[in-house]
Design a protein around this motif. Structure first.
Motif, short mmCIF file in Angstrom:
data_model
loop_
_atom_site.label_atom_id
_atom_site.label_comp_id
_atom_site.label_asym_id
_atom_site.label_seq_id
_atom_site.Cartn_x
_atom_site.Cartn_y
_atom_site.Cartn_z
N HIS A 1 11.28 7.56 13.93
CA HIS A 1 10.76 7.05 12.63
C HIS A 1 10.88 5.53 12.65
CE1 HIS A 1 10.78 7.37 7.93
NE2 HIS A 1 10.60 6.09 8.27
N HIS B 1 8.58 1.76 11.51
CA HIS B 1 7.40 1.07 10.97
C HIS B 1 7.25 -0.18 11.84
CE1 HIS B 1 7.66 3.41 7.07
NE2 HIS B 1 8.90 3.54 7.51
N ARG C 1 11.31 -10.47 5.55
CA ARG C 1 11.64 -10.50 4.11
C ARG C 1 13.12 -10.82 3.90
NH1 ARG C 1 8.75 -5.18 3.34
NH2 ARG C 1 10.67 -4.48 2.35
N TYR D 1 15.56 -1.36 -4.82
CA TYR D 1 14.36 -1.34 -3.98
C TYR D 1 13.10 -1.28 -4.84
CZ TYR D 1 11.19 0.17 -0.27
OH TYR D 1 10.15 0.26 0.61
N ILE E 1 7.03 -3.61 0.25
CA ILE E 1 5.87 -3.24 1.06
C ILE E 1 4.67 -4.12 0.72
CG2 ILE E 1 4.29 -1.34 1.62
CD1 ILE E 1 6.58 0.61 0.96
N TYR F 1 1.14 -0.87 6.66
CA TYR F 1 1.17 -2.17 5.99
C TYR F 1 -0.23 -2.77 5.90
CZ TYR F 1 6.23 -1.95 6.24
OH TYR F 1 7.54 -1.56 6.08
N HIS G 1 1.37 4.60 2.10
CA HIS G 1 2.74 4.04 2.13
C HIS G 1 3.05 3.35 0.80
CE1 HIS G 1 5.74 1.28 4.52
NE2 HIS G 1 6.36 2.27 3.91
N PHE H 1 4.51 8.45 1.53
CA PHE H 1 5.74 8.07 0.82
C PHE H 1 5.70 8.74 -0.55
CE2 PHE H 1 8.35 4.08 -0.68
CZ PHE H 1 9.50 4.84 -0.75
N HIS I 1 7.86 11.13 3.81
CA HIS I 1 9.01 10.36 3.32
C HIS I 1 9.42 11.04 2.01
CE1 HIS I 1 7.94 7.16 6.09
NE2 HIS I 1 8.89 6.39 5.64
N GLU J 1 13.89 9.89 -0.93
CA GLU J 1 14.63 8.69 -0.52
C GLU J 1 15.42 8.12 -1.70
OE1 GLU J 1 12.32 5.49 1.24
OE2 GLU J 1 14.00 4.09 1.10
N HIS K 1 14.18 10.71 5.50
CA HIS K 1 15.08 10.07 4.51
C HIS K 1 16.04 11.09 3.92
CE1 HIS K 1 13.77 5.90 4.36
NE2 HIS K 1 12.52 6.33 4.44
N ASP L 1 14.28 3.65 11.38
CA ASP L 1 13.44 3.25 10.24
C ASP L 1 13.03 1.78 10.37
OD1 ASP L 1 11.98 3.66 7.93
OD2 ASP L 1 13.65 3.32 6.56
N ASN M 1 11.88 -1.56 9.94
CA ASN M 1 10.86 -2.09 9.02
C ASN M 1 11.41 -3.38 8.42
OD1 ASN M 1 11.96 -1.69 6.19
ND2 ASN M 1 12.12 0.43 6.89
N PRO M 2 10.61 -4.14 7.66
CA PRO M 2 11.11 -5.46 7.21
C PRO M 2 12.25 -5.37 6.19
CG PRO M 2 8.72 -5.26 6.94
CD PRO M 2 9.21 -3.91 7.30
N ASN M 3 12.49 -4.17 5.66
CA ASN M 3 13.61 -3.98 4.74
C ASN M 3 14.88 -3.58 5.50
OD1 ASN M 3 14.99 -3.36 2.15
ND2 ASN M 3 14.86 -1.26 2.91
O1 NIG Z 1 10.97 4.12 5.18
N1 NIG Z 1 10.36 4.04 2.18
C1 NIG Z 1 9.28 3.61 2.51
N2 NIG Z 1 9.02 2.88 3.57
C2 NIG Z 1 9.98 2.18 4.34
C3 NIG Z 1 10.31 0.85 3.80
C4 NIG Z 1 9.21 -0.07 3.96
C5 NIG Z 1 9.46 -1.46 3.44
O2 NIG Z 1 10.33 -1.69 2.59
O3 NIG Z 1 8.75 -2.34 3.95
C6 NIG Z 1 11.18 3.06 4.60
O4 NIG Z 1 12.31 2.71 4.29
#
Ligand code: NIG
Ligand code: FE
Length: 416
Positions: A78, A80, A87, A100, A110, A150, A183, A219, A247, A250, A270, A322, A324-326
């Motif tokens: 998993h 992204h 970020r 979030y 996102i 994205y 997403h 999502f 997803h 979460e 998640h 997971d 991703n930018p977070n």
């Molecule tokens: O799996 N939850 C949704 N999508 C991502 C987070 C994506 C983002 O914050 O850019 C996740 O955590």
């Protein structure tokens, strides 16, 4: 007599993870690493030729692994992977207590990464993602899933899926593509989420035909997509021959995991707020839970998935970054550590979840995830005396050697 291309010898422990190619490991089976003490492995033509003690065979190259362990390369089911920019500003927002969904509502999250990704050329996306892939290889990942998500419009989602295809061709890590067009709701569909789902559905036949995606994901979350949206999109995806992922649960529980069980999804991902009843339902339906302990860590949240209850309810579990930018980490080693310290998984369970069960989560268990005769020679050598050191000694890279398709790509912790 057969001559091997490569033999790795005298590993303190060799974790074969053998014996679960047909079905993922569940229950007490999740503690079975198939360990051989003081073991060798022989490789020929990109495949495992022999595994065991004291292999007597000639080889073009022999590497001594005394004091170290050998195991299958990590499978990260998993990610992204494709996004532009970063970020880091959100760290300060999280430290001030913003959630979030609040950051998302303020135009961050996102939405912000979507803006940067829409702006980016294919070449820029390839350059940025390639750096991540290089780092993942150094940290021992040899196969992974990569989601789109994205772009959030037809052209940009296709751009991302095309970038995944190119990266799969030019980078040694194998990539498995997932379509996650659903997403987030992009600004132009702010008042028409149903219309956006219809747009995503209209892309499915082309994606399936051109093999741009193997799986479809959504999502399912408060202020994002409802259970009804998820049902509609995933039903159409199934009709088009795509595997299903979701997803689910979460942040809020909208029943995404019930849907996963009802539609026969391969995974639900998640699962931070899933009920025992839903766990049982997924366990019975054979839905694999993909747990992402990096995400609550990055969100500074206390809701970690209840891995012990999931195992007790018969669910097979896999672990993933997971990325991703977070939640930006390329390290499955860090995730394994978090799984033990925060999800209370044992080292054995976490390693099963990061190898053979992760391979099942992306439908690749016939080829990877364990070291057995005839399977792909995707393996790593870690400079630790036993596998318990992997979660125990955290925040560093234990991987010294990476063999992918039988070729040594990382040696002495350096990319060759
Ligand atoms: O799996 N939850 C949704 N999508 C991502 C987070 C994506 C983002 O914050 O850019 C996740 O955590
Ligand atoms: Fe995700």
């Amino acid at each position: 007599m057969t001559k091997a291309d490569l033999i790795l010898k005298n590993a303190n422990q060799l974790l074969t993870l053998a014996g679960a190619n047909d079905k993922p490991r569940i229950g007490t089976g999740m503690s079975d690493l198939g360990v051989i003490e003081v073991a060798d492995i022989a490789i020929k033509d990109g495949q495992v030729l022999e595994v065991g003690k004291d292999i007597q065979m000639e080889a073009d190259q022999i590497i001594d692994c005394t004091g170290k362990i050998i195991m299958p390369g990590f499978v990260d089911p998993h990610t992204h992977l494709i996004f532009a920019g970063s970020r880091e500003n959100e760290l300060g927002m999280k430290l001030k207590g913003m959630s979030y969904l609040q950051i998302l509502a303020a135009g961050g999250g996102i939405q912000r990464s979507m803006g940067a990704t829409r702006e980016a050329s294919r070449a820029q996306l390839i350059t940025e993602a390639k750096k991540r892939l290089d780092r993942m290889l150094l940290f021992g990942t040899t196969t992974m899933e990569a989601k789109s998500g994205y772009g959030l419009d037809r052209d940009n989602e296709l751009k991302i899926l095309d970038v995944i295809k190119v990266l799969n061709e030019i980078h040694p890590i194998d990539l498995v593509p997932t379509f996650l067009g659903a997403h987030a709701i992009p600004p132009e569909f702010k008042d028409d989420p149903d219309g956006f789902i219809d747009l995503m559905i209209s892309m499915l036949p082309e994606l399936a035909e051109k093999k741009l995606a193997e799986f479809c994901d959504i999502f399912c979350e408060r202020n994002v997509f409802t259970k009804a949206h998820s049902f509609k999109l995933l039903t159409e995806a199934k009709r088009n021959g795509l595997g299903l992922k979701i997803h689910a649960d979460e942040i809020e529980n909208l029943g995404g995991s019930d849907l996963a069980a009802e539609l026969g999804a391969i995974t639900a991902e998640h699962l931070a707020v899933t009920t025992d009843e839903q766990m049982k339902k997924m366990g019975d339906a054979g839905v694999i839970g993909v747990l992402l302990p990096g995400t609550p860590y990055a969100l500074m949240e206390k809701h970690y998935p209840r891995a012990r209850a999931m195992i007790d309810n018969g669910m097979a579990l896999a672990l993933a970054t997971d990325l991703n930018p977070n939640c930006w980490t390329e390290s499955m080693q860090f995730i394994i550590s978090l799984a033990c310290y925060n999800l209370k998984m044992t080292p054995e369970e976490a390693i099963v979840a990061a190898t053979i069960n992760a391979a099942h989560a992306i439908n690749r268990a016939a080829d990877i995830g364990s070291l057995e005769i005839g399977k792909k020679a995707d393996l790593i050598v870690l400079d630790i005396p036993n596998y318990e050191h992997l979660p125990y000694h955290f925040g560093v890279n234990h991987v010294e050697t990476v063999v992918k398709n039988g070729k040594i790509l990382v040696y002495d912790s350096r990319r060759l």
